[in-house]
Design a protein around this motif. Structure first.
Motif, PDB file in Angstrom:
ATOM      1  N   ARG A   7       0.842  -1.209   0.000  1.00  0.00           N
ATOM      2  CA  ARG A   7       0.000   0.000   0.000  1.00  0.00           C
ATOM      3  C   ARG A   7       0.875   1.257   0.000  1.00  0.00           C
ATOM      4  O   ARG A   7       0.627   2.209   0.755  1.00  0.00           O
ATOM      5  N   LEU A   8       1.901   1.220  -0.836  1.00  0.00           N
ATOM      6  CA  LEU A   8       2.882   2.306  -0.851  1.00  0.00           C
ATOM      7  C   LEU A   8       2.863   2.996  -2.214  1.00  0.00           C
ATOM      8  O   LEU A   8       2.953   2.345  -3.246  1.00  0.00           O
ATOM      9  N   VAL A   9       2.727   4.333  -2.178  1.00  0.00           N
ATOM     10  CA  VAL A   9       2.751   5.119  -3.411  1.00  0.00           C
ATOM     11  C   VAL A   9       3.978   6.013  -3.379  1.00  0.00           C
ATOM     12  O   VAL A   9       4.200   6.731  -2.394  1.00  0.00           O
ATOM     13  N   PRO A  33      -6.987   7.035   3.033  1.00  0.00           N
ATOM     14  CA  PRO A  33      -7.526   5.767   2.514  1.00  0.00           C
ATOM     15  C   PRO A  33      -8.424   5.979   1.287  1.00  0.00           C
ATOM     16  O   PRO A  33      -8.396   5.178   0.353  1.00  0.00           O
ATOM     17  N   THR A  34      -9.199   7.058   1.283  1.00  0.00           N
ATOM     18  CA  THR A  34     -10.091   7.325   0.142  1.00  0.00           C
ATOM     19  C   THR A  34      -9.286   7.671  -1.106  1.00  0.00           C
ATOM     20  O   THR A  34      -9.590   7.189  -2.200  1.00  0.00           O
ATOM     21  N   GLU A  35      -8.264   8.499  -0.941  1.00  0.00           N
ATOM     22  CA  GLU A  35      -7.425   8.854  -2.094  1.00  0.00           C
ATOM     23  C   GLU A  35      -6.712   7.622  -2.640  1.00  0.00           C
ATOM     24  O   GLU A  35      -6.598   7.433  -3.849  1.00  0.00           O
ATOM     25  N   TYR A  36      -6.246   6.756  -1.732  1.00  0.00           N
ATOM     26  CA  TYR A  36      -5.554   5.542  -2.163  1.00  0.00           C
ATOM     27  C   TYR A  36      -6.514   4.636  -2.939  1.00  0.00           C
ATOM     28  O   TYR A  36      -6.168   4.078  -3.976  1.00  0.00           O
ATOM     29  N   LYS A  37      -7.721   4.534  -2.432  1.00  0.00           N
ATOM     30  CA  LYS A  37      -8.731   3.699  -3.089  1.00  0.00           C
ATOM     31  C   LYS A  37      -9.010   4.226  -4.506  1.00  0.00           C
ATOM     32  O   LYS A  37      -9.081   3.459  -5.471  1.00  0.00           O
ATOM     33  N   LEU A  38      -9.185   5.529  -4.612  1.00  0.00           N
ATOM     34  CA  LEU A  38      -9.448   6.146  -5.918  1.00  0.00           C
ATOM     35  C   LEU A  38      -8.288   5.881  -6.872  1.00  0.00           C
ATOM     36  O   LEU A  38      -8.487   5.486  -8.031  1.00  0.00           O
ATOM     37  N   LEU A  39      -7.077   6.062  -6.375  1.00  0.00           N
ATOM     38  CA  LEU A  39      -5.897   5.854  -7.220  1.00  0.00           C
ATOM     39  C   LEU A  39      -5.789   4.401  -7.682  1.00  0.00           C
ATOM     40  O   LEU A  39      -5.495   4.126  -8.843  1.00  0.00           O
ATOM     41  N   THR A  40      -6.041   3.464  -6.772  1.00  0.00           N
ATOM     42  CA  THR A  40      -5.877   2.057  -7.153  1.00  0.00           C
ATOM     43  C   THR A  40      -6.998   1.585  -8.082  1.00  0.00           C
ATOM     44  O   THR A  40      -6.768   0.759  -8.951  1.00  0.00           O
ATOM     45  N   GLN A  97     -19.862  15.006  -5.831  1.00  0.00           N
ATOM     46  CA  GLN A  97     -19.111  16.164  -5.352  1.00  0.00           C
ATOM     47  C   GLN A  97     -17.910  15.695  -4.519  1.00  0.00           C
ATOM     48  O   GLN A  97     -16.798  16.182  -4.700  1.00  0.00           O
ATOM     49  N   SER A  98     -18.134  14.716  -3.643  1.00  0.00           N
ATOM     50  CA  SER A  98     -17.038  14.191  -2.824  1.00  0.00           C
ATOM     51  C   SER A  98     -15.942  13.607  -3.710  1.00  0.00           C
ATOM     52  O   SER A  98     -14.755  13.728  -3.396  1.00  0.00           O
ATOM     53  N   LEU A  99     -16.353  12.961  -4.804  1.00  0.00           N
ATOM     54  CA  LEU A  99     -15.372  12.390  -5.727  1.00  0.00           C
ATOM     55  C   LEU A  99     -14.505  13.489  -6.324  1.00  0.00           C
ATOM     56  O   LEU A  99     -13.290  13.356  -6.419  1.00  0.00           O
ATOM     57  N   ARG A 100     -15.162  14.604  -6.705  1.00  0.00           N
ATOM     58  CA  ARG A 100     -14.411  15.725  -7.285  1.00  0.00           C
ATOM     59  C   ARG A 100     -13.394  16.280  -6.281  1.00  0.00           C
ATOM     60  O   ARG A 100     -12.260  16.577  -6.634  1.00  0.00           O
ATOM     61  N   ASN A 152      -7.720  16.661  -4.376  1.00  0.00           N
ATOM     62  CA  ASN A 152      -6.670  16.442  -3.374  1.00  0.00           C
ATOM     63  C   ASN A 152      -5.603  15.480  -3.887  1.00  0.00           C
ATOM     64  O   ASN A 152      -4.409  15.695  -3.691  1.00  0.00           O
ATOM     65  N   LEU A 153      -6.060  14.425  -4.551  1.00  0.00           N
ATOM     66  CA  LEU A 153      -5.124  13.437  -5.083  1.00  0.00           C
ATOM     67  C   LEU A 153      -4.199  14.081  -6.119  1.00  0.00           C
ATOM     68  O   LEU A 153      -2.983  13.862  -6.109  1.00  0.00           O
ATOM     69  N   ARG A 154      -4.774  14.884  -6.983  1.00  0.00           N
ATOM     70  CA  ARG A 154      -3.962  15.537  -8.020  1.00  0.00           C
ATOM     71  C   ARG A 154      -2.950  16.508  -7.425  1.00  0.00           C
ATOM     72  O   ARG A 154      -1.841  16.621  -7.920  1.00  0.00           O
ATOM     73  N   ARG A 155      -3.355  17.200  -6.365  1.00  0.00           N
ATOM     74  CA  ARG A 155      -2.405  18.122  -5.734  1.00  0.00           C
ATOM     75  C   ARG A 155      -1.195  17.366  -5.202  1.00  0.00           C
ATOM     76  O   ARG A 155      -0.095  17.885  -5.172  1.00  0.00           O
ATOM     77  N   LYS A 156      -1.404  16.096  -4.808  1.00  0.00           N
ATOM     78  CA  LYS A 156      -0.286  15.306  -4.274  1.00  0.00           C
ATOM     79  C   LYS A 156       0.555  14.651  -5.374  1.00  0.00           C
ATOM     80  O   LYS A 156       1.722  14.374  -5.173  1.00  0.00           O
ATOM     81  N   LEU A 157      -0.071  14.389  -6.526  1.00  0.00           N
ATOM     82  CA  LEU A 157       0.630  13.628  -7.568  1.00  0.00           C
ATOM     83  C   LEU A 157       1.136  14.461  -8.735  1.00  0.00           C
ATOM     84  O   LEU A 157       2.156  14.138  -9.336  1.00  0.00           O
TER      85      LEU A 157
END
Ligand code: CA
Length: 231
Positions: A145-147, A158-165, A194-197, A202-207
């Motif tokens: 579970r490492l990015v 956990p939500t961002e990780y789930k979306l990414l995977t 909306q929550s997905l957006r 947030n995920l994009r800001r990190k990646l």
């Protein structure tokens, strides 16, 4: 053996265009100009992929997907006009594998078909999950579970990780908002889109180097998101 593609399209010029493009890449082709012919050819010849126009003379292409999915999981690549986002989403939710927007180029068509074949083979051959996957400098290790990005760990919720995977395990393929919301939260309500957006932001800001012009996860306007296959 060369893969067999069934081209379902009522406009003869487009059908020919697709056929010629595929035959130069050693695919074998069958042609159908309406939905009933498509379904009966699919049943007789068991093609490896169906390229399906949604506007057909005898029945809606969505109906073809519904009927086909009752007994077959052959990959379906939908061809749809620009601006018909709702139709594309419905096609994907009914079980189509991907879509192309008209007008499309030969290279787009071939790229989509390659992705579909790769996923299909992957599903057939490998039931054990790959321990990791990478694109460019982004690496996801599913076991740990490492990015990491350029070797540095990226801390995800956990939500961002789930979306990414979810996206990375279907890399190259578009996933609808509904599919992602269901995969993350288990059910779909209006608020979840909306929550997905927010989660994607947030995920994009990190990646992403520039979150406004993402390289890893592409927005498919009105439909969903797609993790790129390669950079
Ligand atoms: Ca048509």
């Amino acid at each position: 053996m060369n893969p067999l593609v069934i081209i379902v399209e009522d406009e003869k010029t487009i059908r020919r265009f697709i056929r010629v493009a595929l035959e130069t890449q050693q695919y074998k082709c069958l042609e159908a100009e309406d939905g009933m012919t498509a379904l009966s050819l699919a049943a007789s010849y068991k093609p490896d992929v169906m390229v399906l126009d949604l506007g057909l003379p005898d029945m809606d292409g969505l109906e073809v997907i519904k009927r086909l999915r009752a007994w077959s999981n052959i990959p379906i690549l939908v061809v749809s006009a620009r601006g018909h986002e709702r139709e594309k989403v419905e096609a994907l939710d009914l079980g189509a594998d991907d879509y192309l927007t008209k007008p499309f180029s030969i290279s787009e068509l071939l790229a989509r078909i390659r992705v579909i074949f790769r996923h299909h083979l992957h599903e057939q051959c490998e039931n054990s999950d790959n321990p990791s996957w990478n694109v460019g400098l982004l690496q996801i290790n599913y076991e740990k579970r490492l990015v990491t990005l350029s070797g540095e760990e990226v801390h995800l919720t956990p939500t961002e990780y789930k979306l990414l995977t979810l996206l990375s395990s279907h890399h190259g393929k578009v996933l609808t908002h509904r599919y992602l919301v269901q995969g993350i939260w288990g059910e779909v309500t209006a608020d979840d889109t909306q929550s997905l957006r927010v989660c994607m932001g947030n995920l994009r800001r990190k990646l992403e180097e520039n979150p406004a012009q993402p390289k890893f996860i592409i927005t498919e306007v009105g439909v969903g998101y797609r993790m790129v296959d390669e950079l």
